[in-house]
Design an enzyme around this catalytic site. Structure first.
Site, PDB file in Angstrom:
ATOM      1  N   SER A 126      56.319  35.629  31.129  1.00  0.00           N
ATOM      2  CA  SER A 126      56.382  36.995  30.595  1.00  0.00           C
ATOM      3  C   SER A 126      57.485  37.783  31.277  1.00  0.00           C
ATOM      4  O   SER A 126      57.803  37.545  32.449  1.00  0.00           O
ATOM      5  CB  SER A 126      55.036  37.666  30.853  1.00  0.00           C
ATOM      6  OG  SER A 126      55.136  39.060  30.732  1.00  0.00           O
ATOM      7  N   TYR A 150      47.801  39.986  37.111  1.00  0.00           N
ATOM      8  CA  TYR A 150      48.279  39.218  35.948  1.00  0.00           C
ATOM      9  C   TYR A 150      49.717  38.762  36.176  1.00  0.00           C
ATOM     10  O   TYR A 150      50.048  37.578  36.031  1.00  0.00           O
ATOM     11  CB  TYR A 150      48.168  40.081  34.672  1.00  0.00           C
ATOM     12  CG  TYR A 150      49.055  39.604  33.549  1.00  0.00           C
ATOM     13  CD1 TYR A 150      48.748  38.446  32.844  1.00  0.00           C
ATOM     14  CD2 TYR A 150      50.217  40.299  33.208  1.00  0.00           C
ATOM     15  CE1 TYR A 150      49.583  37.998  31.826  1.00  0.00           C
ATOM     16  CE2 TYR A 150      51.055  39.860  32.205  1.00  0.00           C
ATOM     17  CZ  TYR A 150      50.727  38.708  31.514  1.00  0.00           C
ATOM     18  OH  TYR A 150      51.558  38.274  30.528  1.00  0.00           O
ATOM     19  N   LYS A 154      51.596  34.853  36.756  1.00  0.00           N
ATOM     20  CA  LYS A 154      52.749  34.279  36.042  1.00  0.00           C
ATOM     21  C   LYS A 154      53.808  33.806  37.037  1.00  0.00           C
ATOM     22  O   LYS A 154      54.401  32.728  36.876  1.00  0.00           O
ATOM     23  CB  LYS A 154      53.353  35.310  35.074  1.00  0.00           C
ATOM     24  CG  LYS A 154      52.478  35.638  33.885  1.00  0.00           C
ATOM     25  CD  LYS A 154      52.312  34.450  32.943  1.00  0.00           C
ATOM     26  CE  LYS A 154      51.380  34.718  31.790  1.00  0.00           C
ATOM     27  NZ  LYS A 154      50.946  33.522  31.071  1.00  0.00           N
TER      28      LYS A 154
HETATM   29  N1  UFG Z   1      52.121  52.498  24.478  1.00  0.00           N
HETATM   30  C1  UFG Z   1      51.704  53.724  24.004  1.00  0.00           C
HETATM   31  N2  UFG Z   1      50.441  53.810  23.496  1.00  0.00           N
HETATM   32  C2  UFG Z   1      49.583  52.749  23.443  1.00  0.00           C
HETATM   33  C3  UFG Z   1      50.042  51.489  23.930  1.00  0.00           C
HETATM   34  C4  UFG Z   1      51.311  51.406  24.437  1.00  0.00           C
HETATM   35  O1  UFG Z   1      52.441  54.714  24.055  1.00  0.00           O
HETATM   36  O2  UFG Z   1      48.451  52.908  22.983  1.00  0.00           O
HETATM   37  C5  UFG Z   1      53.498  52.378  24.977  1.00  0.00           C
HETATM   38  C6  UFG Z   1      53.595  51.918  26.422  1.00  0.00           C
HETATM   39  O3  UFG Z   1      53.501  53.019  27.303  1.00  0.00           O
HETATM   40  C7  UFG Z   1      54.954  51.223  26.429  1.00  0.00           C
HETATM   41  C8  UFG Z   1      55.065  50.634  25.015  1.00  0.00           C
HETATM   42  O4  UFG Z   1      54.145  51.375  24.224  1.00  0.00           O
HETATM   43  O5  UFG Z   1      55.982  52.170  26.589  1.00  0.00           O
HETATM   44  C9  UFG Z   1      54.692  49.157  24.936  1.00  0.00           C
HETATM   45  O6  UFG Z   1      53.408  48.978  25.499  1.00  0.00           O
HETATM   46  P1  UFG Z   1      52.604  47.597  25.318  1.00  0.00           P
HETATM   47  O7  UFG Z   1      51.285  47.763  26.008  1.00  0.00           O
HETATM   48  O8  UFG Z   1      52.579  47.202  23.889  1.00  0.00           O
HETATM   49  O9  UFG Z   1      53.518  46.541  26.060  1.00  0.00           O
HETATM   50  P2  UFG Z   1      53.962  46.490  27.597  1.00  0.00           P
HETATM   51  O10 UFG Z   1      55.452  46.437  27.578  1.00  0.00           O
HETATM   52  O11 UFG Z   1      53.338  47.528  28.431  1.00  0.00           O
HETATM   53  O12 UFG Z   1      53.274  45.125  28.040  1.00  0.00           O
HETATM   54  C10 UFG Z   1      53.752  43.913  27.599  1.00  0.00           C
HETATM   55  C11 UFG Z   1      52.648  42.859  27.653  1.00  0.00           C
HETATM   56  C12 UFG Z   1      52.192  42.630  29.064  1.00  0.00           C
HETATM   57  C13 UFG Z   1      53.375  42.351  29.951  1.00  0.00           C
HETATM   58  C14 UFG Z   1      54.403  43.434  29.789  1.00  0.00           C
HETATM   59  C15 UFG Z   1      55.663  43.174  30.573  1.00  0.00           C
HETATM   60  O13 UFG Z   1      51.535  43.298  26.907  1.00  0.00           O
HETATM   61  O14 UFG Z   1      51.353  41.509  29.080  1.00  0.00           O
HETATM   62  O15 UFG Z   1      54.794  43.545  28.428  1.00  0.00           O
HETATM   63  O16 UFG Z   1      56.176  41.961  30.166  1.00  0.00           O
HETATM   64  F1  UFG Z   1      52.960  42.328  31.233  1.00  0.00           F
END
Ligand code: UFG
Length: 345
Positions: A126, A150, A154
Site C-alpha cells: 500500500s 496496519y 505492510k
Molecule cells: N474522506 C472524506 N470523507 C470520508 C472518507 C474520506 O473526506 O468519509 C477523505 C479523506 O480525508 C482523504 C480522502 O477522502 O482525504 C481519501 O480517503 P480514503 O479513506 O478513501 O483513503 P485514504 O487515502 O485515507 O486511505 C487509503 C487506504 C488505506 C491506506 C491509505 C494510504 O484506504 O488503507 O490509502 O495508502 F492506508
C-alpha cells in the site's frame, strides 16, 4: 494447460476483480478465503461472469498446512497474497488482530510456499508505506515509514520478502503498492461491499447517493491543496486488477523481483471526486465540512512510471469511469452482496 494462480483473499474487493482479469488472460485462479470480510455470494457472481464455478477453498491463510496442501494439489505456479485486514482505525484499536493475521498470515504462507517449492509471489502492499511524503509524485525510492499498526504490518511484510530474497535466489516477488482503489467491474455484478460504516471516500459517496446515508463528511478544508481538501490518486479497480496480471506475467516470464507503485499519477481532491461523481450519476451528494481525520496526509499520488517500464502496465480509466462503475454497482446492489440480484442462487 492453463497455469494455476492461488489468490489468498481472492473473494474480496480487489481479489475478485483480479480473478476475472486472470481468467481473461488465460490463467486458472484458485481462491483461498475465510470470508471474514467478504461474502460467499461473490462466487456466484464470478460464475455468472466466467461461465464456470470458481475453484475456492474456505480457510485461513494463517493455516500453513492448508495452504501447502492447496499449493501441491493444484500445482500452483504463483500466489497473489491479498488476504489481510486493512482498516487503519481498527488496527489502532486492535493491533494484535493485525499483527496476527497480516504478519502471521504472511509467515505461514511463505513457509508453505517454501515447503512446496512454489516461490513466485505477488504481494498487496500500500501507499501507506510512504507515510507523510515530503513531496509528490511519490516514487518507489521515497523513504518508507508507518503511522499505525496496519501500515506497520505492510512494511514488516515487505521487509520479510526482502530478507527471503537475500536468503534464497529462487524467490521471485512482485510488491505492488496500491494507491486508492475505487470503482467496480463494468458488469455491475461485483464491487466493493464494506461492512458497516465505510471508512473510505468512494463507498461513502455512493451510499449517500443511493440514500443510505444523509450526507458526506469532508474531513478537512484547510490542507495545502488547490481547494483545501485532501488529494489522492484514485485508481480504477479494473486497472489495478490488470496490474496484477502484468505482475504475474513478468514474474513467470523474466522472473526478476520488483516493487512498484500502482496508481494513475494524477491526484484528485475530495471535492473533485464528489463533482465527478455527481456528473456521472446525475445525483446530488450533500456534504458538510468536518475536522481533519487523524493520520490523514494532504496529498498522496504516485509516480507510476516504474510499473510502465518494468511491466508495460499503466492505468487507462478516468475518474469519470471510476464514478460511473462505482455507481452502477451501488445502484444494482444497494445492500452490497447482502441483497442478491434476480438470477442469483
Ligand atoms: N474522506 C472524506 N470523507 C470520508 C472518507 C474520506 O473526506 O468519509 C477523505 C479523506 O480525508 C482523504 C480522502 O477522502 O482525504 C481519501 O480517503 P480514503 O479513506 O478513501 O483513503 P485514504 O487515502 O485515507 O486511505 C487509503 C487506504 C488505506 C491506506 C491509505 C494510504 O484506504 O488503507 O490509502 O495508502 F492506508
Amino acid at each position: 494447460m492453463s497455469q494455476k494462480i492461488l489468490l489468498t483473499g481472492g473473494a474480496g474487493y480487489i481479489g475478485s476483480h483480479t480473478y476475472l482479469a486472470l481468467v481473461s488472460a488465460g490463467f486458472t485462479p484458485v481462491i483461498l478465503d475465510d470470508f471474514s470480510n467478504c461474502s460467499p455470494a461473490v462466487l456466484d457472481r464470478l460464475q455468472r461472469l466466467t461461465g464456470h464455478p470458481a475453484l475456492c477453498e474456505r480457510g485461513s491463510v494463517t493455516d500453513s498446512g492448508l495452504v501447502q496442501r492447496l499449493l501441491e494439489q493444484h500445482r500452483i505456479g504463483a500466489v497473489i497474497h491479498f488476504a489481510g485486514f486493512k482498516a487503519v482505525g481498527e488496527s489502532v484499536a486492535q493491533p494484535l488482530k493485525y499483527y496476527a493475521n497480516n504478519i502471521g498470515g504472511m509467515v505461514g504462507l511463505l513457509q508453505a510456499m517454501e515447503a512446496s517449492a512454489c516461490r513466485t509471489l505477488v504481494f498487496s502492499s500500500s501507499a501507506t508505506v510512504y507515510g507523510d511524503p515530503a513531496s509528490v509524485p511519490i516514487t518507489e525510492k521515497f523513504p518508507v515509514s508507518h503511522t499505525n499498526p496496519y501500515g506497520h504490518t505492510k512494511l514488516v511484510c515487505e521487509d520479510m520478502l526482502a530478507a527471503l530474497r537475500v536468503a534464497g535466489p529462487l524467490w521471485r516477488m512482485g510488491v505492488l503498492r496500491y494507491f486508492n482503489p475505487v470503482g467496480a467491474h463494468p458488469s455491475g455484478l461485483i464491487g466493493e461491499d464494506p461492512a458497516g460504516l465505510p471508512n473510505n471516500l468512494m463507498p461513502y459517496v455512493t451510499q449517500v447517493a443511493v440514500g443510505k446515508r444523509p450526507y458526506l463528511n469532508v474531513y478537512g478544508r484547510d490542507y495545502n491543496t488547490p481547494d483545501g481538501t485532501g488529494v489522492r490518486d484514485y485508481i480504477h479497480v479494473q486497472d489495478l486488477a490488470q496490474g496484477h496480471v502484468a505482475a504475474v506475467q513478468a514474474l513467470l516470464g523474466k522472473g526478476e523481483s520488483f516493487t512498484v507503485n500502482l496508481g494513475t499519477g494524477r491526484g484528485h481532491s475530495v471535492l473533485e471526486l464528489v463533482s465527478a461523481f455527481e456528473r456521472a450519476s446525475g445525483k446530488t451528494v450533500p456534504y458538510q465540512f468536518a475536522p481533519r481525520r487523524a493520520g490523514d496526509v494532504a496529498q498522496c499520488y504516485a509516480d507510476p512510471s516504474l510499473a510502465e517500464d518494468l511491466l508495460g502496465w499503466r492505468a487507462t480509466h478516468s475518474l469519470a469511469d471510476m464514478c460511473t462503475d462505482a455507481w452502477r454497482w451501488q445502484q444494482g446492489n444497494p445492500e452490497g452482496y447482502g441483497q442478491a440480484l434476480a438470477g442469483d442462487r
